[in-house]
Write a protein that holds these residues in place. Sequence first.
Motif, PDB file in Angstrom:
ATOM      1  N   ARG A 138      -2.780  -0.590  -5.722  1.00  0.00           N
ATOM      2  CA  ARG A 138      -2.016  -1.455  -4.768  1.00  0.00           C
ATOM      3  C   ARG A 138      -1.846  -2.641  -5.560  1.00  0.00           C
ATOM      4  O   ARG A 138      -0.954  -3.544  -5.540  1.00  0.00           O
ATOM      5  N   ARG A 185       0.659  -1.273  -0.056  1.00  0.00           N
ATOM      6  CA  ARG A 185       0.070   0.105   0.113  1.00  0.00           C
ATOM      7  C   ARG A 185       0.859   1.097  -0.058  1.00  0.00           C
ATOM      8  O   ARG A 185       0.733   2.250  -0.718  1.00  0.00           O
ATOM      9  N   ARG A 202       1.297   4.093  -3.238  1.00  0.00           N
ATOM     10  CA  ARG A 202       0.957   5.499  -2.981  1.00  0.00           C
ATOM     11  C   ARG A 202       1.979   6.535  -3.211  1.00  0.00           C
ATOM     12  O   ARG A 202       2.038   7.466  -3.882  1.00  0.00           O
TER      13      ARG A 202
END
Length: 463
Positions: free
Chosen positions: A51, A41, A45
């Motif tokens: 993801r 995750r 980002r």
Amino acid sequence: MGDALVTIEGGQPAHVALERSLRAAVREGRLRPGDPLPPSRALARDLGVSRWVVTQAYGALVAEGALDARTGAGTRVAATSWPTLTAPREPDHPAQPRPRFDLGPGVPDLRHLPRTAWVGAVRTAVSSASPGDLVTPDPRGVPALRHALADRLAVTRAVLVDADAVVVTHGAADGMTRLARSLHAAGHDHVLVEDPSWPRLRDVAAAAGLQPVPVPVDADGVDVGALVAAADRTGARAALVTPSHQFPVGAALAPARREALVRWARSVDGVVVEDDYDAEFRYDRRPVAALRALAPDRVALLGSLSKTLAPGFGVGWLVPPDDVPAARAGLDVHAGAPPSLHQLACAALLSGGAYDRHLRSARTRYRRRRAALLVALERHLPGLPVTGLAAGLHVVLALPPGVDEHRVARLAARRDVRVVPASRYRIGAATAASALVVGYGNLVDARLDEAVARLAGAVTEAA
């Protein structure tokens, strides 16, 4: 680890780009054995991707052994990963760059390989392997995979066979090599082969001492009358055929010819080797039963995962005929089976349902892509005949009279399009009409129309 270590370059799917970037970081020593990787995750980002992109890339590298993922411990560079490269080494034979528009036959859609399911199957294999699997594996293949293959052949190909009779191979060519050696040792010196046909299997048969004898193919499959005549002329008692979907003609062997072929084999105490080429991919009806289901006493069955998954899996199977000792002699002492853990992972993939889910998805994708290819061919090359069953991963495109197929292929290559002249697969028949074998397995859907438009430009220039 931020984007200083990994990047996602354009021109390829994001998960493939990330996988390559991570692999390069490990190989070049920028990521060292034991180094932790960010949670999926967090890295997603940082890179501005989903993801799923990160989990796909991590999963592929775990399967390769470059990364190690453990519950509660996160993902790390494996302690036994590849050695660091101090400088890139140029290959002895540099590979040709892949064309942007790949209309070559025989390659499945590698972008939709069930990577996550394969990673899970590898974990299952490692955790379930017995000491016997790891120390003294059966040269015919691990029992779990042989049982999984026997169950699958019964359900999908109507082939009823005991698991002990199934031999796990490194692929169809390996299976053909073993059969050909056994037959040659038993006194066979010729093998009847379809013309045209995929050259690899007839080449390995020749290398094992069986001289290929070409037999013509038409819209009903191999011409059994011509096959019998060629057998009478040469004394051949073995034949290599593709009854479910002949390559490259794209025909299925007609019922009357199936029965005639079996009668011939029984009458001469012969062997029919059935290459079950891409039999799983039939789009207009359920796949026809294997020829071996009609005559288990005379037919040897070859199959592999190269068309349903990828050539790199390197797993196939061979089921020798029940009543021909010459075809079974020595099969378990030649090259041996693939690595045990790899076989156990394949068994988990087949038995757990993931393989069937992949096939259902692949059939839907290929059926739609084939339909789109036919529409594009009619739009850009109207009037040119396209032949072949609604099956497999290719069609055959006839060219206008007088247009040289090799020249079209060269002109297409200049337009970054790969196609293969049909004559590449012929043994004789030099005067056959010009045609191209057009594949659609590994072509990105969004590029299909442009690929055909570029091919049409090559045909127009050649004409």
